[in-house]
Structures are given as structure tokens and as C-alpha cells.
Design a protein around this motif. Structure first.
Motif, PDB file in Angstrom:
ATOM      1  N   ASP A 155       0.838  -1.202   0.000  1.00 30.87           N
ATOM      2  CA  ASP A 155       0.000   0.000   0.000  1.00 30.87           C
ATOM      3  C   ASP A 155       0.875   1.255   0.000  1.00 30.87           C
ATOM      4  OD1 ASP A 155      -2.010   1.826   0.166  1.00 30.87           O
ATOM      5  OD2 ASP A 155      -2.881   1.036   2.028  1.00 30.87           O
ATOM      6  N   GLY A 156       1.231   1.639  -1.196  1.00 31.46           N
ATOM      7  CA  GLY A 156       2.139   2.762  -1.379  1.00 31.46           C
ATOM      8  C   GLY A 156       3.359   2.295  -2.151  1.00 31.46           C
ATOM      9  N   GLY A 157       4.122   1.393  -1.546  1.00 27.78           N
ATOM     10  CA  GLY A 157       5.394   0.979  -2.151  1.00 27.78           C
ATOM     11  C   GLY A 157       5.281   0.328  -3.517  1.00 27.78           C
ATOM     12  N   SER A 158       4.296  -0.539  -3.700  1.00 26.21           N
ATOM     13  CA  SER A 158       4.252  -1.357  -4.928  1.00 26.21           C
ATOM     14  C   SER A 158       3.967  -0.534  -6.193  1.00 26.21           C
ATOM     15  CB  SER A 158       3.209  -2.465  -4.780  1.00 26.21           C
ATOM     16  OG  SER A 158       1.910  -1.913  -4.687  1.00 26.21           O
ATOM     17  N   GLY A 159       3.015   0.369  -6.123  1.00 22.17           N
ATOM     18  CA  GLY A 159       2.690   1.179  -7.302  1.00 22.17           C
ATOM     19  C   GLY A 159       3.891   2.021  -7.711  1.00 22.17           C
ATOM     20  N   VAL A 160       4.560   2.587  -6.701  1.00 17.46           N
ATOM     21  CA  VAL A 160       5.749   3.403  -6.959  1.00 17.46           C
ATOM     22  C   VAL A 160       6.880   2.528  -7.515  1.00 17.46           C
ATOM     23  CG1 VAL A 160       7.533   4.830  -5.861  1.00 17.46           C
ATOM     24  CG2 VAL A 160       5.130   5.087  -5.189  1.00 17.46           C
TER      25      VAL A 160
END
Ligand code: AHN
Ligand code: ZN
Length: 340
Positions: A155-160
Motif C-alpha cells: 500500500d504505497g510501495g508497490s505502485g511506486v
């Protein structure tokens, strides 16, 4: 669109490309339609191979700062990392620093971080993710954890992480359109479940609300937008999200069809999922950029329809799957490189 045969493609490919293993011949190459007389020459679209190990590394790096909660040192350090990483990948970087006002009046020192490729081009695609993480693990099965922050690998890290790998690929080989990688801050500061006041949709997604009203360049627009949220979970299933279908049905179908063409049917489900208040909702409502959300949906999960570790203290690297990252990243690369 004709799929051309593997042998034909191999015949056309420069040996150097084959040797460096950077071309996923069958899945990632397509020829444009040629006319019946063959007078028009076939245009090859070489789609780079998405490297999930690389995306995983960018997630691990973010997580190593600790939770990226606004107004903390880790948050600032991560903003600097994302800025310098996009610069290292050759993007023109815009950093939008602004004060967001949270549901409880707290002023959040926030930064949207934008990496622009081919900024002169009028034909553009916007790719979005949020980079902040949630201050409260308020969906943790253990109530004692509800006031602890979420590590936010997914939640946050993966998309980035996926978008940084897309940036690295664009720096190696530019697609036809200009691409903007837009990392929103303060998405996940929505009022916690233990908040006694009124819960409002616009408590969430403060960075995307700000950017939608004040884009990083005046009169910014794009042909379409794709938001990636929680795209690294094990066995994730991406159903077609309700607002995406409402605002951008053709784009939703195009992306899911592409995923199926690449063989990712197990991840991209051809059915409608939930309707989610997320950054794409504000982009769709405030700007004219039709934007979809690739976000997991688990129709039968008791803990959360976003999966077991959502807003818990277990949203860590152990629950990140390179296979899921590959499915999403390769699909996004195919969509952006095939756009003319
Ligand atoms: C709500 O829970 C209202 N929206 C989910 C958006 C979100 C939170 N994405 C990641 N964390
Ligand atoms: Zn969240």
C-alpha cells in the motif's frame, strides 16, 4: 492487429537485442496492420521486458525508510530518494510541495513528485501511484496495532516500485508518447475507523485533489491516466473497478484485454469489482483525464476486500509477489508503448 509469428519476429530483430535478453519476443512484440498489397511497411513495436526484480528492489528501498507518514523524517527521506531516482532515470522532475489539511485539521507537509518524459509532446499518458503510507494500521486483526503505522510495502510501495521500473525502461527507450509518472502524497491519511467524527470521501487522496486543481504545468492534460494501487500482493486479483468503468470504460477494456493477450488472465479478471474512493476518482472528477485504477479486489476475503494485510502491520516485503508485479508492469508497458 495481426500477431506476427515468432520466427518472423526473430528474423527481424537485431541480434544485439536478442543477445542482451531484453526482448520478450512473443508476448511483447506486435506488428501494426499492413495493407493487403503489403505496400505499407510493417511497423514493429518493441515493448521492453518489465523487470520484476528491479521493481521489487525499489519497493524494498522505500520500505527501508520505515513508514512514509507525512510530517516524519522517513517521509522526507523517501521524497528525496524518489526525486533523485526519477532524475537518475532521465525524467524532468517537478516537486510540488504543499500543505494539506487533514480530516482533524493537522497540517501535512506534502509533496507530489512528478517525472516527465518528452515534456514538449502534446500527446501524453499519465501514470499515477501514491507514495505515502498510512499512519494507522486500523484494519489489523489485533486492535492493539490500530495506532501503529503501516509499513506499506504493497500500500504505497508497490505502485511506486512498478512506476520506477517503467521510468528506468523509458530512459532506455522512449515510447511514442510523452509519459508523466505522477506520485501522489497524502492519499492514505483518510480518517481512521476509530475516529468519532463524520467520515468523508475527501479526507482521502489529498495529494491527487491538490494536483488535479493545480497541475504541475498549467493546462496539463493527457490522453488517459492509469493509477496503480496495491499492485504487488500475492495472488492478487484485479477486477474492473466501478469508477474506472464509469469514467473510462474503453480504457478499462483496453487494459484488461492487453493483460489477457499477455497471458495474465489469472490476475486481470473480466468482471466488475467494487467501487473504490481512490486517487483516480478525484482525477476523473476534477480534470478531463479519463483515469482507471488497477487495484486488487478479493470478493470472498473476510479480513478485507483489498486482501489480508491491507492496513495491518503485516503489509511488508514478505507479502510482495514478483509475479504480480510482473503482470501489472508488463501490461502497463505494453499499453504505453503501443499507443501511437
Ligand atoms: C477507502 O478505503 C475509502 N479507499 C481505499 C483507498 C486506499 C487506501 N488505497 C490504499 N489505501
Ligand atoms: Zn491504504
Amino acid at each position: 492487429m495481426n500477431k506476427i509469428s515468432k520466427t518472423f519476429i526473430i528474423g527481424l530483430l537485431p541480434m544485439a537485442l536478442l543477445a542482451c535478453g531484453n526482448s520478450n519476443k512473443k508476448a511483447n512484440s506486435e506488428a501494426a496492420d499492413s495493407n493487403a498489397l503489403g505496400a505499407e511497411k510493417e511497423i514493429q513495436v518493441e515493448i521492453p521486458a518489465f523487470d520484476a526484480d528491479s521493481a521489487y528492489h525499489y519497493i524494498d528501498k522505500q520500505v527501508s525508510f520505515g513508514p512514509r507518514v507525512p510530517n516524519t523524517k522517513a517521509h522526507q527521506a523517501c521524497a528525496d530518494y524518489l526525486t533523485s531516482q526519477l532524475e537518475a532515470f532521465g525524467a524532468v522532475v517537478f516537486r510540488q510541495d504543499f500543505d494539506a489539511i487533514a480530516y482533524d485539521g493537522t497540517i501535512l507537509k506534502s509533496s507530489n513528485i512528478i517525472g516527465a518524459y518528452n515534456p514538449e509532446s502534446k500527446r501524453r499518458i499519465a501514470l499515477f501511484a501514491h507514495w505515502d503510507t498510512r499512519p494507522w494500521a486500523d484494519n489489523d486483526p489485533n486492535p492493539k496495532n490500530h495506532h501503529n503505522p503501516v509499513l506499506g510495502a504493497n500500500d504505497g510501495g508497490s505502485g511506486v516500485g512498478v512506476l520506477l521500473e517503467v521510468a528506468r525502461q523509458i530512459n532506455i527507450k522512449q515510447p511514442a508518447l510523452g509519459i508523466d509518472i505522477i506520485l501522489f502524497d497524502a492519499e492514505d491519511y483518510g480518517s481512521p475507523t476509530f475516529y468519532k467524527g463524520v467520515q468523508r470521501e475527501d479526507h482521502w487522496c489529498l495529494g491527487s485533489q491538490y494536483w488535479s486543481r493545480v497541475p504541475h504545468v498549467p493546462n496539463y492534460t493527457a490522453r488517459f491516466g492509469i493509477l496503480l494501487d496495491m499492485v504487488g500482493g500475492k495472488d492478487a486479483t484485479f477486477y474492473q473497478e466501478g469508477y474506472s468503468l464509469y469514467f473510462a470504460k474503453k480504457l478499462t477494456k483496453k487494459v484488461w484485454n492487453k493483460a489477457h493477450q499477455l497471458g495474465y488472465n489469472k490476475y486481470f479478471i473480466d468482471q466488475e469489482g467494487g467501487t473504490i474512493v481512490d486517487d483516480h476518482l478525484f482525477v476523473n472528477k476534477i480534470t478531463n483525464i479519463k483515469t482507471i485504477d488497477i487495484i486488487p479486489y478479493f470478493p470472498n476475503n473476510e479480513q478485507s476486500s483489498f486482501g489480508d494485510v491491507w492496513h495491518t502491520v503485516n503489509d511488508d516485503m514478505e507479502h510482495i509477489s514478483k509475479e504480480t508485479l510482473k503482470a501489472v508492469g508488463q501490461t502497463v508497458l505494453a499499453v504505453i508503448y503501443e499507443e501511437k
